[in-house]
Design a protein around this motif. Sequence first.
Motif, PDB file in Angstrom:
ATOM      1  N   GLN A  57      -5.159   5.828  10.378  1.00 45.06           N
ATOM      2  CA  GLN A  57      -5.661   4.915   9.513  1.00 45.06           C
ATOM      3  C   GLN A  57      -5.685   3.482  10.290  1.00 45.06           C
ATOM      4  OE1 GLN A  57      -3.381   4.704   5.711  1.00 45.06           O
ATOM      5  NE2 GLN A  57      -4.892   3.360   4.783  1.00 45.06           N
ATOM      6  N   ARG A  93      -8.622   0.258   5.892  1.00 46.78           N
ATOM      7  CA  ARG A  93      -8.619   1.193   4.977  1.00 46.78           C
ATOM      8  C   ARG A  93      -9.508   2.278   5.471  1.00 46.78           C
ATOM      9  NH1 ARG A  93     -12.612   0.477   1.627  1.00 46.78           N
ATOM     10  NH2 ARG A  93     -11.920   1.786  -0.151  1.00 46.78           N
ATOM     11  N   ARG A  94     -10.142   2.236   6.596  1.00 50.42           N
ATOM     12  CA  ARG A  94     -10.759   3.443   7.506  1.00 50.42           C
ATOM     13  C   ARG A  94      -9.695   4.578   7.603  1.00 50.42           C
ATOM     14  NH1 ARG A  94     -12.774   3.822  13.513  1.00 50.42           N
ATOM     15  NH2 ARG A  94     -13.956   5.618  13.380  1.00 50.42           N
ATOM     16  N   TRP A 134      -4.133  10.604   0.357  1.00 42.88           N
ATOM     17  CA  TRP A 134      -4.564   9.385   0.401  1.00 42.88           C
ATOM     18  C   TRP A 134      -5.338   8.957  -0.828  1.00 42.88           C
ATOM     19  CZ3 TRP A 134     -10.340   8.678   0.302  1.00 42.88           C
ATOM     20  CH2 TRP A 134     -11.097  10.133   0.334  1.00 42.88           C
ATOM     21  N   ASP A 151      -8.467   7.620  -3.197  1.00 45.31           N
ATOM     22  CA  ASP A 151      -9.758   7.302  -3.495  1.00 45.31           C
ATOM     23  C   ASP A 151      -9.847   6.689  -4.735  1.00 45.31           C
ATOM     24  OD1 ASP A 151     -12.296   7.278  -3.468  1.00 45.31           O
ATOM     25  OD2 ASP A 151     -12.740   9.481  -3.601  1.00 45.31           O
ATOM     26  N   ALA A 158     -12.112   6.436   3.499  1.00 44.82           N
ATOM     27  CA  ALA A 158     -11.657   5.319   3.270  1.00 44.82           C
ATOM     28  C   ALA A 158     -10.250   5.394   2.201  1.00 44.82           C
ATOM     29  CB  ALA A 158     -12.451   4.300   2.883  1.00 44.82           C
ATOM     30  N   SER A 159      -9.093   4.711   2.613  1.00 44.94           N
ATOM     31  CA  SER A 159      -8.062   5.093   1.777  1.00 44.94           C
ATOM     32  C   SER A 159      -7.648   3.688   1.056  1.00 44.94           C
ATOM     33  CB  SER A 159      -6.981   5.383   2.291  1.00 44.94           C
ATOM     34  OG  SER A 159      -5.841   5.708   1.535  1.00 44.94           O
ATOM     35  N   ASP A 160      -7.410   3.520  -0.191  1.00 42.21           N
ATOM     36  CA  ASP A 160      -6.963   2.141  -0.735  1.00 42.21           C
ATOM     37  C   ASP A 160      -5.382   2.245  -0.756  1.00 42.21           C
ATOM     38  OD1 ASP A 160      -9.613   1.289  -1.606  1.00 42.21           O
ATOM     39  OD2 ASP A 160      -9.406   3.185  -3.135  1.00 42.21           O
ATOM     40  N   CYS A 161      -4.586   3.106  -0.100  1.00 43.31           N
ATOM     41  CA  CYS A 161      -3.296   2.899  -0.143  1.00 43.31           C
ATOM     42  C   CYS A 161      -2.955   3.416   1.504  1.00 43.31           C
ATOM     43  CB  CYS A 161      -2.634   3.925  -1.104  1.00 43.31           C
ATOM     44  SG  CYS A 161      -2.870   5.546  -0.679  1.00 43.31           S
ATOM     45  N   ARG A 162      -1.502   3.515   1.722  1.00 42.41           N
ATOM     46  CA  ARG A 162      -1.296   4.004   2.853  1.00 42.41           C
ATOM     47  C   ARG A 162      -1.197   5.428   2.837  1.00 42.41           C
ATOM     48  NH1 ARG A 162       1.655   0.848   6.785  1.00 42.41           N
ATOM     49  NH2 ARG A 162       3.016   2.628   7.129  1.00 42.41           N
ATOM     50  N   GLY A 184       0.776  -1.346   0.237  1.00 37.84           N
ATOM     51  CA  GLY A 184      -0.052  -0.215  -0.175  1.00 37.84           C
ATOM     52  C   GLY A 184       0.658   1.336   0.020  1.00 37.84           C
TER      53      GLY A 184
END
Length: 445
Positions: A392, A395-396, A430, A432, A411-415, A52
Amino acid sequence: MRRRRWRWLLGGVLVLLVTGCFAPQGPMFGDGSAVPEEASRVRMPVRPGPDGGWVVNSTEAGLLGQGRALVRLPGPGRRGWRLALPAEFAVTSPQPGTAHSAFVRGHRVVLVGGREGRRGPSAIAGLDPEQGRLAWRHELAPGSRVFLYEDGFARVLVADCRPGSCGLTGLDAWSGRRAWTCTERGPVRVLDGCRDDALAVERPSGDHRCGPYLVTPDRVATLDPETGRPSWLTGLRVPRGGIDRITQNGGHLTMATAPARGSCRVTVVAARIGKDDGDEEGDWQRTFVWDQPQAPREPRSGCRWDRALPLFAGYAMALPDAEGALVVPLYVGTLSHSRRLAPGEYLVGDGTMNPVIRAAGRPDRRLDRSAPPVRPAGLSAAARRVTAGFWQDGRRLVLLDHEGRPLWEGASDCRAFAGEGKGPGTAVTWCDGADLVTLRPVGAD
């Protein structure tokens, strides 16, 4: 009259000092009331890696890199670009100095390449951050190691060490030109006091001073980045068995042997650097059975030992003694001020100066018993702090006020990561879906 003018001048200076020191700051994450506002949204320029995150992530230089893609994000006074890296210089390793990795220090970037069928680095290349191209390339002899001076010097050190000698070459990090070359005879090795061979593999700081060290069975030297001349340190008590890792932390040079095969015994020595009369810090040495509860057994030694795990966390160092980790304060540096943890416990850093005690099946807690909880209520043990008030958890993403109540959630799809600096305006970035989003703090209505 002259005295009156001086009074007015002194009064004006005091007003400037007071207004400068006590002027109200703008909104910032962690102040308990600021909420995020979308500052920018762009298509994802390069996808993060499996964990991530990105191997290259420099908010100061605006760089993101993973695999064969290296981009510079556009910004104030900064032109964006995208560079397709050659396969040899694809960035996939998070450990700088290994094949397919990168050294990043401010706007200075040196890529370390690797080729199929070859162990270790194959070549190094320097990045021109303004033009978005590789400015130079230097081929490496098989078995060579690469180091970057951290303390403000634009120098790359290449070490080609053999059983009877060690060839050393200093290169200018910007141009790739050779600054000096020399050969040290005898059983000499070069250890990195910052990363691979350090006891503290955290981001280099003022406490953990970085630089390569020349190491023999009975001597240690620093290496001048401008001339390549070694300065052999006097009065050191080098541990028997050979130095495996080394770090300068605070006023001490700390050295450790590798765990002995079968017994797992190690010796750690801390020696004062620049000893002054009346200095309360003392040299010390300790031999113990090495056991890191969080590490698998290393095949060669049979010991629970992971060389990549730092011993320094925040303001303390934890010696992983099988009887219970021994915590030594960084700024005191004496065993007389040490504290033993319970068996199975170890220290981890979380970006603050107050480290965390961790053990399997138990909740994390601070080393300082009077400190606030490690994580706010409602977050899992895997939650990580992005910046003040911002967390974080999987994902939250959540921004909390001083009472632990959510001010904002996403909500994030990466770090997610924070921008440079800690003052007002520090941003959080972040992912999206297919977009890279940056948030800035604004005052709540």
